[in-house]
Design a protein around this motif. Structure first.
Motif, PDB file in Angstrom:
ATOM      1  N   LEU A 171       0.822  -1.203   0.000  1.00 13.06           N
ATOM      2  CA  LEU A 171       0.000   0.000   0.000  1.00 13.06           C
ATOM      3  C   LEU A 171       0.861   1.260   0.000  1.00 13.06           C
ATOM      4  N   THR A 172       1.912   1.275   0.808  1.00 12.75           N
ATOM      5  CA  THR A 172       2.791   2.440   0.893  1.00 12.75           C
ATOM      6  C   THR A 172       3.466   2.732  -0.441  1.00 12.75           C
ATOM      7  N   PHE A 173       3.945   1.691  -1.103  1.00 15.59           N
ATOM      8  CA  PHE A 173       4.605   1.887  -2.397  1.00 15.59           C
ATOM      9  C   PHE A 173       3.632   2.429  -3.435  1.00 15.59           C
ATOM     10  N   PHE A 174       2.407   1.942  -3.422  1.00 22.65           N
ATOM     11  CA  PHE A 174       1.410   2.437  -4.356  1.00 22.65           C
ATOM     12  C   PHE A 174       1.108   3.913  -4.107  1.00 22.65           C
ATOM     13  N   ILE A 175       0.909   4.283  -2.851  1.00 19.19           N
ATOM     14  CA  ILE A 175       0.561   5.663  -2.509  1.00 19.19           C
ATOM     15  C   ILE A 175       1.674   6.618  -2.918  1.00 19.19           C
ATOM     16  N   ILE A 176       2.925   6.285  -2.546  1.00 18.93           N
ATOM     17  CA  ILE A 176       4.052   7.161  -2.864  1.00 18.93           C
ATOM     18  C   ILE A 176       4.232   7.289  -4.367  1.00 18.93           C
ATOM     19  N   SER A 177       4.104   6.172  -5.070  1.00 24.10           N
ATOM     20  CA  SER A 177       4.268   6.201  -6.519  1.00 24.10           C
ATOM     21  C   SER A 177       3.203   7.086  -7.180  1.00 24.10           C
ATOM     22  N   ASN A 178       1.965   6.954  -6.724  1.00 25.06           N
ATOM     23  CA  ASN A 178       0.878   7.753  -7.300  1.00 25.06           C
ATOM     24  C   ASN A 178       1.052   9.235  -7.003  1.00 25.06           C
ATOM     25  N   ILE A 179       1.482   9.549  -5.780  1.00 25.44           N
ATOM     26  CA  ILE A 179       1.711  10.945  -5.405  1.00 25.44           C
ATOM     27  C   ILE A 179       2.785  11.561  -6.291  1.00 25.44           C
TER      28      ILE A 179
END
Length: 507
Positions: A488-496
């Protein structure tokens, strides 16, 4: 509690400071032992020297348990050297490489190859890296990505395996501390039960297929992939890629995958054949029986590999024995670290270092926080020294009695030391494993550190949170929380980052 007060902290502090300054764990450990005995000898250097040699170093070699560990490490060293020079891993990787025609397959294959070469943390970058660098170039993946993958499958994999040099070394440190505090549990059982608490190592391994399958990249890694995808440039204009050492003619001789598959098969068949009658792996097995089974397995595997190398004419018989002996000799560095770690642990026990720390912290720190503190301290030391093994040697003799005395979860605390050692090692630009990953991938070392660091820091933060949760619950199922949180963290940071910079995430 029996201790001699604040001065009991001086030996480990000196060992840590010298390890950071000189990057030499052997000198640091020896000096720590000597200074401690100088204190115990009222400043008499002659007495301190003779006691260091006669009472703390020599007995480590003559102890039956320690001697068995040393013998096992020698057998492992000889076998690993034969495997690395046999060309079997290279032949196996070459066959697999013929079927790679996409970015996803290439990344997953490099990841799987790194796991297959589990028996040698140095073997992963130096075998997998050179094989896959041209394939990564062909499918337009960055060399930085390859360096990250082989770095994520070298030490993080090795630290989870109980029957290779890493596991034997760690179990040797655990056993010594268990004997001192009167814990009767097998060091093998303890190591295996602590595996689910090695949060950072597990996350480092699992993040690779997550990134490969979901095409999630960010930061410097995303820019490196975009560089290759759009311009075809393997390196940045100011990059200075590390070059692999020249390969000698004897190292290029044709080999066969059987030279790695059959010896490993014999190793496992021997190990399980000797231990299954005792209920292994479902029932605890005495450490002495496990070491004997492992030594026998590695010896039989080496003999089979020698026969195969002669049959396939990979090396002349005289050269084969030279390789085997040289592999044993390389383990002397590890053996010296282990012996001096045992000696330092024995000294700290006599001085009451752990008892003093416990007395200071008892009532002032909640037991569940202890694993988080241990993880942070181990990470900082490993980062500064570039040595995970040196970190284990100094931190385990402190962490085990400290967690035991403060009623903190022991398995979680052991996992915290091991995780911290690997995390700091991954972030450190002076770590030998980080340098080997850059070398194996043929990329700039600074570029590798810059692209890997964001991934490592995220996994390190998640590991720290996980140690807080495990400190409260003591549950091995904490990892089932850590993995989804990482994804989840990797997805959020990547999208941001994608929205902020308008950067296309490439794979």
């Amino acid at each position: 509690m029996d201790h001699i007060g604040f001065v009991s902290l001086i030996p480990p502090i000196i060992a840590i400071i010298l390890a950071i300054i000189f990057k030499n764990v052997i000198v640091s450990l020896f000096t720590g032992v000597f200074v401690g005995l100088l204190i115990m000898s009222n400043g008499n250097p002659i007495t301190a020297t003779t006691r260091t040699i006669n009472e703390y170093i020599t007995p480590q070699f003559t102890d039956s348990y320690n001697a068995a560990v040393i013998v096992l490490l020698l057998f492992i060293g000889g076998f690993v050297a034969l495997v690395e020079k046999s060309g079997g891993g290279l032949a196996l990787a070459n066959k697999a490489a013929k079927h790679l025609n996409s970015k996803r397959k290439t990344q997953l294959s490099a990841w799987f190859g790194g796991i297959v070469i589990f028996f040698s943390d140095m073997g992963t970058p130096l075998i997998i890296g050179p094989i896959f660098e041209k394939i990564f170039d062909k499918v337009k993946l960055s060399r930085e990505k390859l360096a990250w993958i082989i770095d994520s499958t070298s030490t993080p994999v090795a630290v989870l395996i109980p029957f290779i040099g890493w596991g034997v070394y760690i179990m040797g440190l655990i056993k010594e501390e268990f004997d001192r505090i009167g814990v009767a549990t097998s060091e093998f059982t303890t190591f295996v039960h602590a595996i689910p608490f090695q949060f950072y190592a597990i996350l480092s391994i699992l993040i690779v297929p997550v990134v490969a399958l979901t095409k999630v990249d960010f930061g410097a890694m995303s820019k490196a992939n975009k560089r290759v995808e759009e311009t075809g440039a393997l390196f940045w204009p100011d990059s200075k890629p590390l070059r692999k050492p020249e390969v000698s003619q004897e190292d290029t001789k044709e080999s066969h995958p059987l030279l790695i598959l059959l010896p490993l098969g014999i190793l496992f068949l021997t190990l399980f054949g000797l231990l299954l009658p005792q209920g292994f792996p479902f029932n605890p097995v005495p450490g002495s029986d496990f070491r004997v089974a492992l030594s026998t397995g590695y010896l039989f595997a080496s003999v089979s590999l020698i026969i195969l190398m002669i049959f396939y004419k990979v090396r002349k018989i005289g050269r084969i024995f030279d390789i085997y002996i040289s592999g044993m000799q390389k383990m002397m560095h590890v053996i010296l670290i282990l012996v001096l770690a045992w000696a330092l642990g024995s000294l700290l026990n006599e001085m009451g270092t752990a008892a003093y720390i416990i007395e200071l912290l008892e009532g002032n720190i909640a037991p569940w926080i202890v694993p988080m503190v241990i993880f942070a301290a181990s990470s900082a030391m490993s980062f500064a020294t570039g040595s995970s093994w040196g970190t284990f040697a100094i931190m385990l003799p402190l962490a085990i009695p400290m967690s035991y005395g403060l009623d903190a979860p022991l398995l979680v605390s052991i996992g915290a030391v091991l995780s911290g050692g690997i995390f700091g090692d991954h972030c450190s630009p002076i770590s030998d494993s980080t340098i080997l990953a850059s070398t194996g991938a043929g990329c700039d070392h600074v570029d590798h550190v810059k692209t890997q660091l964001p991934y490592a820091l995220i996994n390190g933060l998640i590991a720290l949170i996980s140690f807080g949760i495990a400190g409260v619950t003591g549950s091995a199922y904490t990892i089932l929380f850590s993995i989804p949180l990482m994804v989840l963290t990797f997805f959020i940071i990547s999208n941001i980052q994608t929205k902020r910079n308008g950067v296309n995430v490439t794979q």
